[in-house]
Motif scaffolding. Structure first.
Motif, mmCIF file in Angstrom:
data_model
loop_
_atom_site.group_PDB
_atom_site.id
_atom_site.type_symbol
_atom_site.label_atom_id
_atom_site.label_comp_id
_atom_site.label_asym_id
_atom_site.label_seq_id
_atom_site.Cartn_x
_atom_site.Cartn_y
_atom_site.Cartn_z
ATOM 1 N N THR A 29 0.691 -1.099 -0.068
ATOM 2 C CA THR A 29 -0.077 0.010 -0.027
ATOM 3 C C THR A 29 0.785 1.192 -0.051
ATOM 4 N N ALA A 30 0.158 2.295 -0.467
ATOM 5 C CA ALA A 30 0.826 3.581 -0.260
ATOM 6 C C ALA A 30 1.145 3.937 1.106
ATOM 7 N N PHE A 31 0.510 3.648 2.287
ATOM 8 C CA PHE A 31 0.695 3.794 3.461
ATOM 9 C C PHE A 31 2.188 2.942 3.700
ATOM 10 N N ALA A 32 2.054 1.856 3.658
ATOM 11 C CA ALA A 32 3.401 1.100 3.804
ATOM 12 C C ALA A 32 4.722 1.567 2.977
ATOM 13 N N ALA A 33 4.409 2.038 1.649
ATOM 14 C CA ALA A 33 5.506 2.650 0.946
ATOM 15 C C ALA A 33 5.974 3.940 1.473
ATOM 16 N N ASP A 34 5.047 4.912 1.947
ATOM 17 C CA ASP A 34 5.502 6.119 2.816
ATOM 18 C C ASP A 34 6.234 5.660 3.998
ATOM 19 N N ALA A 35 5.852 4.777 4.693
ATOM 20 C CA ALA A 35 6.428 4.336 6.096
ATOM 21 C C ALA A 35 7.794 3.870 5.793
ATOM 22 N N LEU A 36 7.856 3.194 4.839
ATOM 23 C CA LEU A 36 9.451 2.582 4.386
ATOM 24 C C LEU A 36 10.298 3.571 4.097
ATOM 25 N N GLY A 37 9.911 4.702 3.200
ATOM 26 C CA GLY A 37 10.889 5.674 2.720
ATOM 27 C C GLY A 37 11.128 5.061 1.249
ATOM 28 N N ASP A 38 12.365 5.651 0.863
ATOM 29 C CA ASP A 38 12.640 5.368 -0.720
ATOM 30 C C ASP A 38 13.089 4.121 -0.845
ATOM 31 N N VAL A 39 12.570 3.118 -1.550
ATOM 32 C CA VAL A 39 12.659 1.710 -1.521
ATOM 33 C C VAL A 39 13.872 1.767 -2.559
ATOM 34 N N VAL A 40 14.960 0.932 -2.128
ATOM 35 C CA VAL A 40 16.171 1.020 -3.095
ATOM 36 C C VAL A 40 16.439 -0.525 -3.705
ATOM 37 N N TYR A 41 15.852 -1.503 -3.110
ATOM 38 C CA TYR A 41 16.157 -2.953 -3.341
ATOM 39 C C TYR A 41 14.788 -3.647 -3.009
ATOM 40 N N VAL A 42 14.304 -4.678 -4.092
ATOM 41 C CA VAL A 42 13.136 -5.525 -4.020
ATOM 42 C C VAL A 42 13.637 -6.870 -4.068
ATOM 43 N N GLN A 43 13.305 -7.795 -3.213
ATOM 44 C CA GLN A 43 13.497 -9.262 -3.540
ATOM 45 C C GLN A 43 12.145 -9.994 -3.492
ATOM 46 N N LEU A 44 11.630 -10.403 -4.676
ATOM 47 C CA LEU A 44 10.152 -11.087 -4.906
ATOM 48 C C LEU A 44 10.438 -12.493 -4.927
ATOM 49 N N PRO A 45 9.295 -13.162 -4.695
ATOM 50 C CA PRO A 45 9.293 -14.616 -4.864
ATOM 51 C C PRO A 45 9.430 -14.984 -5.947
ATOM 52 N N GLU A 46 9.903 -16.231 -6.424
ATOM 53 C CA GLU A 46 10.210 -16.479 -7.792
ATOM 54 C C GLU A 46 8.927 -17.308 -8.376
ATOM 55 N N VAL A 47 8.911 -17.199 -9.568
ATOM 56 C CA VAL A 47 7.745 -17.773 -10.577
ATOM 57 C C VAL A 47 7.656 -19.566 -10.003
ATOM 58 N N GLY A 48 6.682 -20.014 -9.777
ATOM 59 C CA GLY A 48 6.698 -21.343 -9.426
ATOM 60 C C GLY A 48 6.559 -21.790 -7.833
ATOM 61 N N GLN A 49 6.937 -20.691 -7.146
ATOM 62 C CA GLN A 49 7.304 -20.781 -5.996
ATOM 63 C C GLN A 49 5.747 -20.890 -4.978
ATOM 64 N N THR A 50 5.649 -21.766 -4.082
ATOM 65 C CA THR A 50 4.291 -21.642 -3.522
ATOM 66 C C THR A 50 4.489 -20.816 -2.179
ATOM 67 N N VAL A 51 3.456 -19.923 -1.931
ATOM 68 C CA VAL A 51 3.541 -18.999 -0.975
ATOM 69 C C VAL A 51 2.147 -19.303 0.034
ATOM 70 N N THR A 52 2.479 -18.779 1.287
ATOM 71 C CA THR A 52 1.457 -19.143 2.155
ATOM 72 C C THR A 52 0.868 -17.775 3.022
ATOM 73 N N ALA A 53 -0.517 -17.431 2.925
ATOM 74 C CA ALA A 53 -1.047 -16.350 3.434
ATOM 75 C C ALA A 53 -0.316 -16.060 4.883
ATOM 76 N N GLY A 54 -0.069 -14.835 5.001
ATOM 77 C CA GLY A 54 0.740 -14.396 6.179
ATOM 78 C C GLY A 54 2.206 -14.806 6.581
ATOM 79 N N GLU A 55 2.605 -15.834 5.582
ATOM 80 C CA GLU A 55 4.284 -15.776 5.734
ATOM 81 C C GLU A 55 5.242 -15.003 4.931
#
Length: 125
Positions: A29-55
């Motif tokens: 959210t914009a709220f989170a982005a603002d709280a973080l400040g200037d984002v300089v690095y993003v690590q995302l999950p990989e395609v094919g990876q299974t993720v679980t809600a809240g983790e």
């Protein structure tokens, strides 16, 4: 920036679109982005990876801090936004559009998500 009414939100500050063929788009959210400040690095999950809600499924680093990225739903990652990896500032400048993070094929209906108004009440924004 107000929270788009057509999205749902997690208490961990991620948003989720409505389904298109079982796939939803996720961002912070914009709220989170603002709280973080200037984002300089993003690590995302990989395609094919299974993720679980809240983790944890990734990480955002800013000039202020490092923050875990949580999945708002359970499912399989079908796409990661390479544009955000290449230009992390998109998370700050366009959190609800070009700054989306990943797409997930949902495994069931997500639970515990908030409407835009409920999220605004949660954040006090």
């Amino acid at each position: 920036m107000s929270n788009p009414q057509h999205l749902t939100y997690s208490k961990e500050h991620e948003w989720l679109t409505a389904l298109e063929d079982g796939v939803a788009t996720v961002g912070i959210t914009a709220f989170a982005a603002d709280a973080l400040g200037d984002v300089v690095y993003v690590q995302l999950p990989e395609v094919g990876q299974t993720v679980t809600a809240g983790e944890t499924c990734g990480e955002l680093e800013s000039t202020k801090s490092v923050s875990d990225l949580y999945s708002p739903a359970t499912g399989e990652i079908v796409e990661a936004n390479q544009a955000v990896v290449d230009d992390p500032a998109l998370v700050n400048s366009a959190p609800f559009t070009e700054g989306w993070l990943f797409k997930i094929r949902l495994d069931g209906t997500p639970e515990g998500l908030l409407s835009a108004d409920e999220y605004a009440a949660h954040t006090g924004a």
